[in-house]
Design an enzyme around this catalytic site. Structure first.
Site, mmCIF file in Angstrom:
data_model
loop_
_atom_site.group_PDB
_atom_site.id
_atom_site.type_symbol
_atom_site.label_atom_id
_atom_site.label_comp_id
_atom_site.label_asym_id
_atom_site.label_seq_id
_atom_site.Cartn_x
_atom_site.Cartn_y
_atom_site.Cartn_z
ATOM 1 N N ARG A 160 0.865 -1.191 0.000
ATOM 2 C CA ARG A 160 0.000 0.000 0.000
ATOM 3 C C ARG A 160 0.890 1.225 0.000
ATOM 4 O O ARG A 160 1.793 1.343 0.826
ATOM 5 C CB ARG A 160 -0.904 0.048 1.229
ATOM 6 C CG ARG A 160 -1.478 1.459 1.433
ATOM 7 C CD ARG A 160 -2.535 1.580 2.465
ATOM 8 N NE ARG A 160 -3.769 0.947 2.038
ATOM 9 C CZ ARG A 160 -4.969 1.229 2.566
ATOM 10 N NH1 ARG A 160 -5.093 2.134 3.506
ATOM 11 N NH2 ARG A 160 -6.032 0.596 2.142
ATOM 12 N N HIS A 192 -7.451 0.804 -6.219
ATOM 13 C CA HIS A 192 -7.686 0.079 -4.966
ATOM 14 C C HIS A 192 -8.434 -1.211 -5.327
ATOM 15 O O HIS A 192 -9.608 -1.397 -4.989
ATOM 16 C CB HIS A 192 -8.494 0.961 -4.011
ATOM 17 C CG HIS A 192 -8.473 0.498 -2.585
ATOM 18 N ND1 HIS A 192 -7.744 -0.602 -2.159
ATOM 19 C CD2 HIS A 192 -9.103 0.984 -1.475
ATOM 20 C CE1 HIS A 192 -7.919 -0.751 -0.858
ATOM 21 N NE2 HIS A 192 -8.747 0.177 -0.421
ATOM 22 N N GLN A 195 -10.336 -3.588 -2.769
ATOM 23 C CA GLN A 195 -11.564 -2.975 -2.239
ATOM 24 C C GLN A 195 -12.774 -3.309 -3.111
ATOM 25 O O GLN A 195 -13.831 -3.716 -2.621
ATOM 26 C CB GLN A 195 -11.383 -1.443 -2.179
ATOM 27 C CG GLN A 195 -12.636 -0.688 -1.766
ATOM 28 C CD GLN A 195 -13.019 -0.958 -0.323
ATOM 29 O OE1 GLN A 195 -12.196 -0.845 0.568
ATOM 30 N NE2 GLN A 195 -14.270 -1.328 -0.071
ATOM 31 N N ASP A 224 -17.046 7.890 -1.089
ATOM 32 C CA ASP A 224 -15.728 7.766 -0.457
ATOM 33 C C ASP A 224 -15.362 9.162 0.038
ATOM 34 O O ASP A 224 -16.020 10.151 -0.312
ATOM 35 C CB ASP A 224 -14.724 7.234 -1.510
ATOM 36 C CG ASP A 224 -13.328 6.970 -0.948
ATOM 37 O OD1 ASP A 224 -13.154 7.006 0.283
ATOM 38 O OD2 ASP A 224 -12.401 6.732 -1.756
ATOM 39 N N CYS A 278 -16.302 2.681 1.225
ATOM 40 C CA CYS A 278 -15.145 1.813 1.483
ATOM 41 C C CYS A 278 -14.602 1.999 2.895
ATOM 42 O O CYS A 278 -13.932 1.109 3.410
ATOM 43 C CB CYS A 278 -14.057 2.082 0.448
ATOM 44 S SG CYS A 278 -13.548 3.805 0.395
ATOM 45 N N ARG A 283 -13.940 -7.394 3.013
ATOM 46 C CA ARG A 283 -12.540 -7.178 2.620
ATOM 47 C C ARG A 283 -11.708 -8.406 2.971
ATOM 48 O O ARG A 283 -10.847 -8.829 2.221
ATOM 49 C CB ARG A 283 -11.944 -5.959 3.348
ATOM 50 C CG ARG A 283 -12.573 -4.612 3.026
ATOM 51 C CD ARG A 283 -12.388 -4.217 1.581
ATOM 52 N NE ARG A 283 -11.016 -4.302 1.134
ATOM 53 C CZ ARG A 283 -10.025 -3.472 1.479
ATOM 54 N NH1 ARG A 283 -10.258 -2.434 2.250
ATOM 55 N NH2 ARG A 283 -8.797 -3.636 1.006
HETATM 56 N N1 CP Z 1 -11.157 0.661 2.828
HETATM 57 C C1 CP Z 1 -9.856 0.619 3.198
HETATM 58 O O1 CP Z 1 -8.957 0.342 2.392
HETATM 59 O O2 CP Z 1 -9.647 0.890 4.503
HETATM 60 P P1 CP Z 1 -8.216 1.082 5.182
HETATM 61 O O3 CP Z 1 -7.634 2.348 4.610
HETATM 62 O O4 CP Z 1 -8.506 1.174 6.644
HETATM 63 O O5 CP Z 1 -7.361 -0.098 4.831
HETATM 64 N N1 NVA Z 2 -9.796 7.133 -1.589
HETATM 65 C C1 NVA Z 2 -9.398 6.812 -0.246
HETATM 66 C C2 NVA Z 2 -9.638 5.368 0.029
HETATM 67 C C3 NVA Z 2 -9.315 4.914 1.426
HETATM 68 C C4 NVA Z 2 -9.561 3.451 1.624
HETATM 69 C C5 NVA Z 2 -7.946 7.163 -0.048
HETATM 70 O O1 NVA Z 2 -7.136 6.893 -0.938
HETATM 71 O O2 NVA Z 2 -7.600 7.726 0.996
#
Ligand code: CP
Ligand code: NVA
Length: 312
Positions: A109, A136, A139, A231, A272, A300
Site C-alpha cells: 500500500r 484500490h 476494495q 468515499d 469503502c 474485505r
Molecule cells: N477501505 C480501506 O482500504 O480501509 P483502510 O484504509 O482502513 O485499509
Molecule cells: N480514496 C481513499 C480510500 C481509502 C480506503 C484514499 O485513498 O484515501
C-alpha cells in the site's frame, strides 16, 4: 476457467484479469465467508510468508491481509517504510528481488502505482495492490461481493458513485464494473470527472459485458439506482486540496434527500471507509437501514483471503 492458471498471478489492478477469473474469485469469496461462519479451521498457508508493505495508513486492508493469512497458518510480516529501505537507500527493483527470495507473496500500500508494478515485475512472487494513488483493486472485489449478497446476480444492476470521480476507488470500480456488466454512473462535479483516457480504456470491456458506464454532474442521475457509493472527499496524500474539495463536493453529500432521489426504497448505501461522517455522508444514512458498510468492511477479509488462496 482453470483455477490453476491463477497460481503466481499478481493483482496490481483488474485490467489484466478476465471476467471469468474475477467471477471465480467472487465465488471463492462467498465460500470463504461461509466457511468462516461455520468456524471451520483450515491451515492452507502453513509454511508461507507474506510481506506487507505500508507507506500509508490502513485499518481494514492491513487487518484483512494479516488475519486472513495468519489464521491459515501463514506468517505475515508488517513492514512500514519507517523500517525498510524501499526506495530510500535501495531501489524498488532491488527490494523486490530480495523480498521475492524470502516471501511467498507481497502486499503493497502506498503512493505510486509504479512501485507496486515494479514489485510485481521483479519479485517473482504474487504481489497485491493494497491501494495506491491510482487504484484500490482489493476494495472493489469486496464491493461487488456485497452487491451480490444484497441482489444475487449483479449483472445488469446499477451503482452510482457520488463524490470525487478521480480517486483510486472509483477508478477501480470503473474497471471491474465494466468487466462484469455492472452499470456504473459516476456522479461528480465536472472538475472531478474521471480522466478520459480511463473512460476510453474501459469502453471495450463495457461493450463486451453490456455494462452501461456514464458520468454526470447532476445528482438526479441516481434515479432508479440499486446502490449509492461514496468515499472521502480528500484521499490520503491529497490533503492540500481539502478546501477546494469541500467547495466542489458540498452539493454531492450522500444524505437522506439524495437517497430519496433514487426513488428506490431497496437501494443500499456503500462506503469503502474510513468515513468522514457529516462530510461525504450524513450520519443518518451511514447509520441507517440501507447502509451495508459493515458487511462491506468484513468482506474485505473474505475477498482478500480468496485472492491469496487462488494465487499462492
Ligand atoms: N477501505 C480501506 O482500504 O480501509 P483502510 O484504509 O482502513 O485499509
Ligand atoms: N480514496 C481513499 C480510500 C481509502 C480506503 C484514499 O485513498 O484515501
Amino acid at each position: 476457467m482453470n483455477p490453476a492458471t491463477l497460481k503466481g498471478r499478481s493483482l496490481v489492478n483488474w485490467k489484466d484479469w478476465t471476467p471469468d477469473e474475477i467471477r471465480y474469485l467472487l465465488e471463492l469469496s462467498h465460500t470463504v465467508k461461509k466457511s468462516s461462519r461455520n468456524r471451520d479451521v483450515h491451515q492452507r498457508f502453513v509454511g508461507k510468508t507474506l510481506a506487507m508493505i505500508f507507506e500509508k495508513r490502513s485499518t481494514r486492508t492491513r487487518c484483512a491481509f494479516e488475519t486472513a493469512f495468519g489464521e491459515e497458518g501463514g506468517h505475515p510480516v508488517f513492514l512500514s517504510t519507517q523500517d525498510i529501505q524501499l526506495g530510500a537507500k535501495e531501489s524498488i527493483e532491488d527490494t523486490a528481488r530480495v523480498l521475492g527470495r524470502m516471501f511467498s507473496a507481497i502486499e503493497f500500500r502506498g503512493y505510486k502505482q509504479d512501485t507496486v508494478e515494479i514489485l510485481a515485475q521483479k519479485s517473482g512472487v504474487p504481489v497485491y495492490n493494497g491501494l495506491t494513488d491510482e487504484y484500490h483493486p482489493t476494495q472493489v472485489l469486496a464491493d461487488l461481493m456485497t452487491l451480490e449478497e444484497n441482489f444475487g446476480k449483479i449483472e445488469g444492476r446499477s451503482l452510482c458513485f457520488v463524490g470525487d470521480g478521480r480517486n483510486n476507488v472509483v477508478r477501480s470500480l470503473l474497471i471491474i464494473c465494466s468487466k462484469l456488466g455492472v452499470n456504473l454512473t459516476v456522479v461528480s462535479p465536472k472538475e472531478l470527472y474521471p480522466a478520459k483516457e480511463l473512460m476510453d480504456e474501459v469502453a471495450p470491456w463495457a461493450a463486451a459485458s453490456g455494462a452501461k458506464i456514464a458520468v454526470s454532474s447532476d445528482t438526479g442521475a441516481v434515479r432508479g439506482t440499486d446502490c449509492i457509493y461514496t468515499d472521502v472527499w480528500v484521499s490520503m496524500g491529497e490533503e492540500s486540496y481539502s478546501e477546494e474539495r469541500r467547495r466542489l463536493l458540498f452539493p454531492y453529500q450522500v444524505n437522506a434527500a439524495l437517497m430519496q432521489k433514487t426513488e428506490n426504497p431497496a437501494a443500499i448505501f456503500l462506503h469503502c471507509l474510513p468515513a468522514v461522517k457529516g462530510q461525504e455522508v450524513s450520519i443518518d444514512v451511514i447509520e441507517g437501514e440501507s447502509s451495508k458498510v459493515w458487511d462491506q468492511a468484513e468482506n474485505r477479509k473474505h475477498t482478500i483471503k480468496a485472492i491469496m488462496l487462488a494465487t499462492i
